[in-house]
Design a protein around this motif. Sequence first.
Motif, mmCIF file in Angstrom:
data_model
loop_
_atom_site.group_PDB
_atom_site.id
_atom_site.type_symbol
_atom_site.label_atom_id
_atom_site.label_comp_id
_atom_site.label_asym_id
_atom_site.label_seq_id
_atom_site.Cartn_x
_atom_site.Cartn_y
_atom_site.Cartn_z
ATOM 1 N N UNK A 1 0.804 -1.218 0.000
ATOM 2 C CA UNK A 1 0.000 0.000 0.000
ATOM 3 C C UNK A 1 0.837 1.268 0.000
ATOM 4 N N UNK A 2 2.054 1.145 -0.481
ATOM 5 C CA UNK A 2 2.948 2.303 -0.443
ATOM 6 C C UNK A 2 2.985 3.025 -1.799
ATOM 7 N N UNK A 3 3.163 4.330 -1.772
ATOM 8 C CA UNK A 3 3.384 5.041 -3.034
ATOM 9 C C UNK A 3 4.762 4.686 -3.595
ATOM 10 N N UNK A 4 5.058 5.099 -4.844
ATOM 11 C CA UNK A 4 6.387 4.813 -5.399
ATOM 12 C C UNK A 4 7.484 5.253 -4.437
ATOM 13 N N UNK A 5 8.551 4.485 -4.414
ATOM 14 C CA UNK A 5 9.637 4.766 -3.475
ATOM 15 C C UNK A 5 10.860 5.284 -4.208
ATOM 16 N N UNK A 6 11.378 6.384 -3.724
ATOM 17 C CA UNK A 6 12.626 6.952 -4.260
ATOM 18 C C UNK A 6 13.764 6.465 -3.372
ATOM 19 N N UNK A 7 14.816 5.949 -4.005
ATOM 20 C CA UNK A 7 15.978 5.506 -3.233
ATOM 21 C C UNK A 7 16.761 6.719 -2.741
ATOM 22 N N UNK A 8 16.903 6.829 -1.447
ATOM 23 C CA UNK A 8 17.703 7.929 -0.897
ATOM 24 C C UNK A 8 16.963 9.253 -0.994
ATOM 25 N N UNK A 9 17.746 10.334 -1.061
ATOM 26 C CA UNK A 9 17.153 11.680 -0.995
ATOM 27 C C UNK A 9 16.425 12.069 -2.283
ATOM 28 N N UNK A 10 16.774 11.424 -3.400
ATOM 29 C CA UNK A 10 16.164 11.790 -4.683
ATOM 30 C C UNK A 10 16.870 12.955 -5.356
ATOM 31 N N UNK A 11 17.941 13.436 -4.746
ATOM 32 C CA UNK A 11 18.688 14.540 -5.366
ATOM 33 C C UNK A 11 19.701 14.011 -6.391
ATOM 34 N N UNK A 12 19.882 12.689 -6.434
ATOM 35 C CA UNK A 12 20.763 12.126 -7.457
ATOM 36 C C UNK A 12 20.184 12.455 -8.842
ATOM 37 N N UNK A 13 21.060 12.744 -9.791
ATOM 38 C CA UNK A 13 20.590 13.201 -11.106
ATOM 39 C C UNK A 13 20.913 12.185 -12.189
ATOM 40 N N UNK A 14 20.104 12.238 -13.243
ATOM 41 C CA UNK A 14 20.318 11.398 -14.421
ATOM 42 C C UNK A 14 19.994 12.224 -15.657
ATOM 43 N N UNK A 15 20.428 11.706 -16.803
ATOM 44 C CA UNK A 15 20.140 12.335 -18.087
ATOM 45 C C UNK A 15 19.146 11.410 -18.795
ATOM 46 N N UNK A 16 17.901 11.832 -18.901
ATOM 47 C CA UNK A 16 16.854 10.967 -19.462
ATOM 48 C C UNK A 16 16.671 11.269 -20.939
ATOM 49 N N UNK A 17 16.968 10.278 -21.777
ATOM 50 C CA UNK A 17 16.880 10.466 -23.230
ATOM 51 C C UNK A 17 15.758 9.582 -23.774
#
Length: 323
Positions: free
Chosen positions: A209-225
């Motif tokens: 019953x949990x919403x989506x979970x972000x690993x850690x703080x969520x400040x990690x960045x990615x380049x989404x193509x």
Amino acid sequence: MTKHVVVTGGAGFIGSNIADAYIERGWRVTIIDNLSSGDRRNINPGAAFHQLDIRDAAAADLIRALKPDVINHHAAQMDVRKSVEDPAADADVNVVGSLRILEAAVQTAVKRFVFASTGGAIYGEPVEGAQDESHPTAPLSPYGCAKLAVEHYLHYYRVVHGLSSVALRYANVYGPRQSVHGEAGVVAIFAGRLIDFLSNGLSNGLSNGQPPTINGSGTQTRDFVYIDDVVAANLAASDAGWQGEYNVGTGVETSVNELYASLASIAGADIPAAHGPAKEGEQLRSVLDGSRLRKLAALPERTPLRDGLTKTFAWLRDEGRTR
Ligand SMILES: NC(=O)c1ccc[n+]([C@@H]2O[C@H](COP(=O)([O-])OP(=O)(O)OC[C@H]3O[C@@H](n4cnc5c(N)ncnc54)[C@H](O)[C@@H]3O)[C@@H](O)[C@H]2O)c1
């Protein structure tokens, strides 16, 4: 004359989208895939499909018999965590399997070899801003080591055996057909969870019953193509004569928190994500400068993130591939 391409991994997320694009262009397409992470539903009915492992002699035999013009090599063990758990198993597929395909390519005098490499996992943490192709390579996972090793083999086969090849170093690719399983597809995972949440409610669609979970703080960045931009790069690379390594990225750094906020807004869901523990050894930043290839191949401007996310969300919802 009709060109013939063998796409390894053509039942997977990226390979199947590329196979579709070759077929739309009138190419003859043969897919080699062992369906270990691929999905039969992705396979274009216009392609010839062979369920084979790239490590098996039968795959190389098939390539020798078909004598394709181009090999587009996307089959891989692509789970970074699995590569950490069992580096030898990762190398077996990603290095040895690639060598089997490369040997067959040389033996049958393939005109062009396109290899799906990786940016983030090869460069490691950015020294400064967006990483271009001259950024030092410092892989922090067996998966990254294997991809870099294959790039070196490509150099060897190019110089010593005259095999024309290109390695496309992808950022974080997302779009229709990305699996919600596994660890890589954060867009698909978040979107799938949100769709389940909206259609089934907390008690049914979401684990605990949990919403989506972000690993850690969520400040990690990615380049989404977006996948269409990756497909365009592959088509350009298949026809061209240029050699070496090229980034396929947007130059835009997006935090996981920002990504989640965009998806929640597209879903029309005011659901804050939960935060779990940070993944040990997870890269903090990743962003690729893709301008060299974009200029060289006259590729269209990158798909804006919001547009790509909207299309991906709609596809997952309409196809019901959320679990
Ligand atoms: N998705 C990304 O963001 C990303 C980023 C960088 C690089 N890549 C690379 O792009 C390629 C495709 O990735 P994807 O995201 O489409 O993953 P995917 O798992 O959807 O596709 C990989 C395909 O390869 C097949 N395969 C795996 N091992 C095989 C073997 N031994 N023999 C034959 N087939 C095999 C799988 O069944 C699957 O269909 C991979 O080489 C991956 O390393 C992907």
